[in-house]
Design a protein around this motif. Structure first.
Motif, mmCIF file in Angstrom:
data_model
loop_
_atom_site.group_PDB
_atom_site.id
_atom_site.type_symbol
_atom_site.label_atom_id
_atom_site.label_comp_id
_atom_site.label_asym_id
_atom_site.label_seq_id
_atom_site.Cartn_x
_atom_site.Cartn_y
_atom_site.Cartn_z
ATOM 1 N N PHE A 1 -19.255 32.253 4.653
ATOM 2 C CA PHE A 1 -17.801 32.241 4.475
ATOM 3 C C PHE A 1 -17.340 30.789 4.305
ATOM 4 C CE2 PHE A 1 -13.369 32.380 5.504
ATOM 5 C CZ PHE A 1 -12.935 33.655 5.188
ATOM 6 N N PRO A 2 -17.014 30.368 3.076
ATOM 7 C CA PRO A 2 -16.579 28.985 2.866
ATOM 8 C C PRO A 2 -15.101 28.796 3.211
ATOM 9 C CG PRO A 2 -16.693 30.131 0.771
ATOM 10 C CD PRO A 2 -17.144 31.119 1.813
ATOM 11 N N ILE B 1 -20.898 28.069 -1.646
ATOM 12 C CA ILE B 1 -20.148 26.822 -1.845
ATOM 13 C C ILE B 1 -19.785 26.649 -3.310
ATOM 14 C CG2 ILE B 1 -20.310 24.319 -1.688
ATOM 15 C CD1 ILE B 1 -21.948 24.662 0.807
ATOM 16 N N GLU B 2 -20.714 26.992 -4.184
ATOM 17 C CA GLU B 2 -20.465 26.817 -5.613
ATOM 18 C C GLU B 2 -19.355 27.750 -6.096
ATOM 19 O OE1 GLU B 2 -22.879 27.211 -9.880
ATOM 20 O OE2 GLU B 2 -23.941 27.380 -7.968
ATOM 21 N N GLU B 3 -19.401 29.015 -5.664
ATOM 22 C CA GLU B 3 -18.397 29.978 -6.119
ATOM 23 C C GLU B 3 -17.117 29.913 -5.273
ATOM 24 O OE1 GLU B 3 -20.050 33.865 -6.264
ATOM 25 O OE2 GLU B 3 -21.703 33.307 -7.604
ATOM 26 N N GLU C 1 -21.221 26.853 12.336
ATOM 27 C CA GLU C 1 -20.221 26.145 11.542
ATOM 28 C C GLU C 1 -20.910 24.956 10.879
ATOM 29 O OE1 GLU C 1 -16.840 25.027 13.832
ATOM 30 O OE2 GLU C 1 -16.722 26.954 14.875
ATOM 31 N N ILE C 2 -20.983 24.981 9.559
ATOM 32 C CA ILE C 2 -21.636 23.904 8.793
ATOM 33 C C ILE C 2 -20.533 23.085 8.131
ATOM 34 C CG2 ILE C 2 -23.309 23.350 6.990
ATOM 35 C CD1 ILE C 2 -24.549 26.095 7.440
ATOM 36 N N HIS C 3 -20.296 21.880 8.634
ATOM 37 C CA HIS C 3 -19.258 21.007 8.087
ATOM 38 C C HIS C 3 -19.870 20.124 6.998
ATOM 39 C CE1 HIS C 3 -16.187 21.932 11.184
ATOM 40 N NE2 HIS C 3 -17.264 22.203 11.911
ATOM 41 N N LEU C 4 -19.224 20.112 5.833
ATOM 42 C CA LEU C 4 -19.718 19.348 4.691
ATOM 43 C C LEU C 4 -19.070 17.971 4.701
ATOM 44 C CD1 LEU C 4 -20.065 22.443 3.978
ATOM 45 C CD2 LEU C 4 -20.075 21.699 1.580
ATOM 46 N N LYS D 1 -9.412 23.465 -3.437
ATOM 47 C CA LYS D 1 -10.617 23.653 -4.263
ATOM 48 C C LYS D 1 -11.796 22.807 -3.793
ATOM 49 C CE LYS D 1 -8.001 25.033 -8.360
ATOM 50 N NZ LYS D 1 -7.781 24.823 -9.818
ATOM 51 N N ARG D 2 -11.813 22.486 -2.506
ATOM 52 C CA ARG D 2 -12.955 21.768 -1.948
ATOM 53 C C ARG D 2 -13.369 22.455 -0.646
ATOM 54 N NH1 ARG D 2 -14.498 17.496 1.479
ATOM 55 N NH2 ARG D 2 -12.413 17.357 2.410
#
Length: 602
Positions: free
Chosen positions: A255-256, A222-224, A180-183, A261-262
Motif C-alpha cells: 500500500f503506497p 511504487i511505480e504504479e 512501514e518502508i519509508h523512501l 505524485k511521490r
C-alpha cells in the motif's frame, strides 16, 4: 478444542453431568454451571460461543430456561449459540424452547445421535465464528475510515497517524505482520517498527532492502502508485523474511502512501494462507478507495501546513489577543462562580446543619420513647396475667425511668425539633426553587391580560408581606392589554416589591413608600417601581443582577431574586434598568413590548 478461547468459552448448564457423556469429547473442556447465580456471574464476564442446556430431569428445566432467558433478554445477546440437550425419556415441547427461549437447536442425548450431535455443535460454532468475524471485519473497516478522517482533522504527527492507519489496515486484511518502508530516496529505504511486526523481522527486511534494493514484487506498487495485492511466490524476493515466520504466508498487500505524485512510504502486509479467503472484493474496493482518499487528505494537509508557515506571525498575534480576551472572560467567570459557590454553601449549609443536629437529638429521644413503650408493654402484660407484685415493681420502674429520661420534656421538645427541621427543609426547598427559576426557562402559553388587574392580584397576594408596613401609591396610565406570560410578570413584580419592603424595613425607613407607575411610550409598556429606602452605591448597582450577589447577611438571602427577574425580562424580549441614590431612593424600570403577536412568536 471448543472452549480454547477464554473470551468465547463453552458452558454446560444443568445438574445432570451424565448427559455430558453424549457430547463430543472436545466439549469436555467446557465449564459446568449448576446455579443461576453462578451462571449470571460467568455470562456477564465474557461472551460465550456456545451454551449447552443439559436437561436430565425436571429440576434442570427451570435453571436452563432462566439461563436462556437471561442470555437473550437480560444481556440482549443474540449471537451466542444455545443448544438444548435432553434425556430421551424427558418429554419437552421443543417448539416452546425454540420460539420462547430462542434456542438454536434441540439435541437428544443418546449414543445413536452422537455423530449428528457433533455435526450440529460444529455447525453452531462455525455460525458463531462467522458472526464474530463479521463484527470484527466491520469494526476494522470503520476503524480504517476513521483513521483516514483523522488525517484531515488531527494535529498529530504524520508518523503517528501512519502507524494508526497501518494497524487498522492490517486488521482489515487479516495480516500476520506489517511493515512501514519509508523512501528516503530512490535507493535508500528505512524500515520502521510496526506494532505487530517483531524486531527480528524488521531487522531482516532492513538488511534485505539495504543489500539488494526493493524487490520486484514491491517495486510495482511504487511505480504504479496504487495498492497491489498478489500471491507470494518463491520469486517474490521476500524469502528471508517469510522464512522467519512459522505461519505459512500466502499473499501480500503493498500500500503506497502518495503525496503530490511521490511515494513517501510503502506499507507492506503479509497475509497467511488460511486468511486469504477472508480477503474479499469488498475489502479490496475499500482499500483502493482508502488509497484515493488518503492521497487527497495528505496533499491537503501538506498545503495547509505550508499556509500556516507563511502566516505564523499573524496567527501568533491573533492567538495572543484571543488568549488575553479569554483570560479576562475566564477571570470574570471565576469570580461569578466563586460568589455562586459561596452563596450556595452558606444558604444550604445553615438550615441543613441544624436539621442534622435536630435529627441526632430525635434519634436519642426515640431510643428513650421506644424503651418507655417496651416497659409499658411489660406492665400491661403483668396486669393482664394478674401478677400484682411484678406490676407494682414495673410501675415504679416506669415512673423512675420517665423522671430520669425526662419524657415530658422529650414529648414537648420533639415537636419543636420537628417544626425547626421542617422550617429548615422548607428553606432548602425555597433555595432550590430559586435555583431552578434562575437556570431553566419557564414554559406556558402567552395570554392577554390587563396590567391594572394583574397589579391588583399581585398586591393582594403580598398583603401579608406588606401588612400595613409600607404605603403603596399607584399611577397606572396604561389602559391597553398585554399579550404575555402573566405568571412571569407577577414573579417579577413580587421580587421587586419584596426587595423594596425588606430594604426599607432593614434600614428603618421612617415613612416607607413604594410608588408603582405604568404608561405606554414608543409602543413599549414602561413600569416603574420606586421606593424611598436606603438606596445603593454605584458599585452595588453594577452587581445586583449577578447570580448569588446579595447585600443581606449570610443565611438571609440567596442572591437569586434579581437574577431571576433579569432572566425573565430577557425571555419576554424586555429589559430592566436600575437607578438609585444612597439614602434617597431606588427605582427599577421595566420595559415590555406591547406588540407580541403569534406571528412574531413563530
Amino acid at each position: 478444542m471448543l472452549g480454547k478461547r477464554m473470551e468465547n468459552p463453552v458452558f454446560l448448564v444443568g445438574q445432570s453431568p451424565d448427559l455430558a457423556a453424549f457430547l463430543p469429547d472436545r466439549t469436555m473442556d467446557s465449564e459446568n454451571l449448576t446455579s443461576l447465580r453462578n451462571a449470571k456471574k460467568k455470562l456477564r464476564s465474557c461472551k460465550p460461543s456456545l451454551v449447552i442446556l443439559c436437561v436430565g430431569s425436571d429440576d434442570d428445566i427451570s435453571l436452563c430456561q432462566s439461563v436462556a432467558e437471561y442470555i437473550r433478554q437480560g444481556l440482549a445477546n443474540q449471537d451466542t449459540r444455545i443448544i438444548l440437550m435432553h434425556n430421551p425419556t424427558q418429554q419437552l415441547d421443543e417448539v416452546v424452547w425454540l420460539e420462547e427461549f430462542q434456542i438454536n437447536a434441540c439435541l437428544t442425548a443418546s449414543e445413536a445421535k452422537a455423530k449428528f450431535n457433533a455435526s450440529v455443535l460444529k455447525r453452531e460454532l462455525a455460525t458463531f465464528e462467522y458472526i464474530e468475524n463479521t463484527y470484527r471485519q466491520h469494526d476494522a473497516e470503520t476503524e480504517m475510515l476513521v483513521c483516514i478522517t483523522r488525517f484531515s482533522r488531527s494535529d498529530e504527527k504524520l508518523t503517528a497517524l501512519l502507524s494508526t492507519f497501518s494497524n487498522a489496515l492490517a486488521r482489515l486484511c487479516h495480516a500476520h505482520c506489517s511493515f512501514e518502508i519509508h523512501l528516503e530516496n530512490t535507493s535508500c529505504f528505512r524500515v520502521r517498527n510496526s506494532d505487530i511486526a517483531g524486531k527480528e523481522l524488521v531487522k531482516t527486511l532492513q538488511s534485505l532492502l539495504s543489500e539488494g534494493g526493493l524487490p520486484a514484487s514491491l517495486a510495482q506498487a511504487i511505480e504504479e502508485q496504487h495498492p497491489q495485492i498478489h500471491l507470494l511466490d518463491e520469486s517474490g524476493g521476500l524469502e528471508p523474511v517469510t522464512q522467519l515466520i512459522t505461519t505459512r504466508i500466502g499473499s501480500y498487500l503493498a500500500f503506497p502512501i502518495v503525496v503530490y505524485k511521490r511515494v513517501v512510504c510503502l506499507l507492506l502486509y503479509l497475509i497467511p494462507e488460511q486468511e486469504m479467503d477472508r480477503v474479499s472484493m469488498k475489502q479490496i474496493t475499500i482499500i483502493n478507495k482508502a488509497a484515493e482518499q488518503l492521497t487527497v487528505l495528505l496533499e491537503r494537509k501538506q498545503a495547509e501546513s505550508s499556509l500556516k508557515k507563511q502566516y505564523t506571525r499573524l496567527r501568533d498575534t491573533l492567538l495572543e489577543l484571543k488568549s488575553t480576551k479569554q483570560a479576562l472572560a475566564h477571570n470574570e467567570k471565576l469570580a461569578s462562580i466563586g460568589r455562586m459557590a459561596a452563596g450556595i454553601a452558606h444558604e444550604i449549609n445553615n438550615p441543613l446543619s441544624f436539621v442534622i443536629s435536630n435529627f441526632s437529638s430525635m434519634d436519642s429521644y426515640l431510643d428513650n420513647i421506644i424503651q418507655l413503650q417496651s416497659m409499658q408493654s411489660e406492665l400491661l402484660t403483668a396486669i393482664d396475667i394478674q401478677q400484682d407484685q411484678k406490676a407494682a415493681h414495673l410501675k415504679q420502674s416506669l415512673s423512675e425511668f420517665e423522671e430520669q429520661a425526662g419524657i415530658p420534656f422529650i414529648l414537648e421538645d420533639i415537636r419543636a425539633i420537628v417544626a425547626d427541621s421542617f422550617n429548615g427543609l422548607q428553606r432548602v426547598k425555597n433555595i432550590i426553587s430559586d435555583l431552578r427559576s434562575f437556570s431553566h426557562n419557564q414554559t406556558g402559553e402567552k395570554e392577554v391580560c390587563d396590567f391594572s388587574v394583574l397589579l391588583d392580584d399581585t398586591l393582594k397576594m403580598m398583603r401579608y408581606d406588606l401588612d400595613n408596613k409600607v404605603s403603596i401609591e399607584r399611577e397606572v396610565q396604561f389602559k391597553g392589554v398585554l399579550h404575555t406570560h402573566t405568571g412571569l410578570i407577577e414573579q417579577v413584580l413580587v421580587n421587586l416589591i419584596k426587595n423594596a419592603v425588606q430594604a426599607m424595613e432593614t434600614a428603618g425607613t421612617a415613612e416607607p413608600v413604594i410608588r408603582i407607575s405604568a404608561k405606554e411610550l414608543d409602543n413599549m409598556l414602561h413600569i416603574r417601581i420606586r421606593d424611598n429606602g436606603p438606596g445603593m452605591t454605584a458599585d452595588i448597582q453594577q452587581k445586583i443582577f449577578e447570580p448569588f450577589f446579595t447585600t443581606k447577611p449570610i443565611g438571609e438571602g440567596t442572591g437569586l431574586g434579581l437574577s431571576v427577574v433579569y432572566n425573565i425580562m430577557q425571555r419576554l424580549d424586555g429589559s430592566i434598568q436600575c437607578a438609585s441614590e444612597p439614602g434617597v431612593f431606588t427605582e427599577f424600570t421595566l420595559q415590555l413590548p406591547l406588540q407580541q403577536e403569534d406571528a412574531s412568536e413563530a
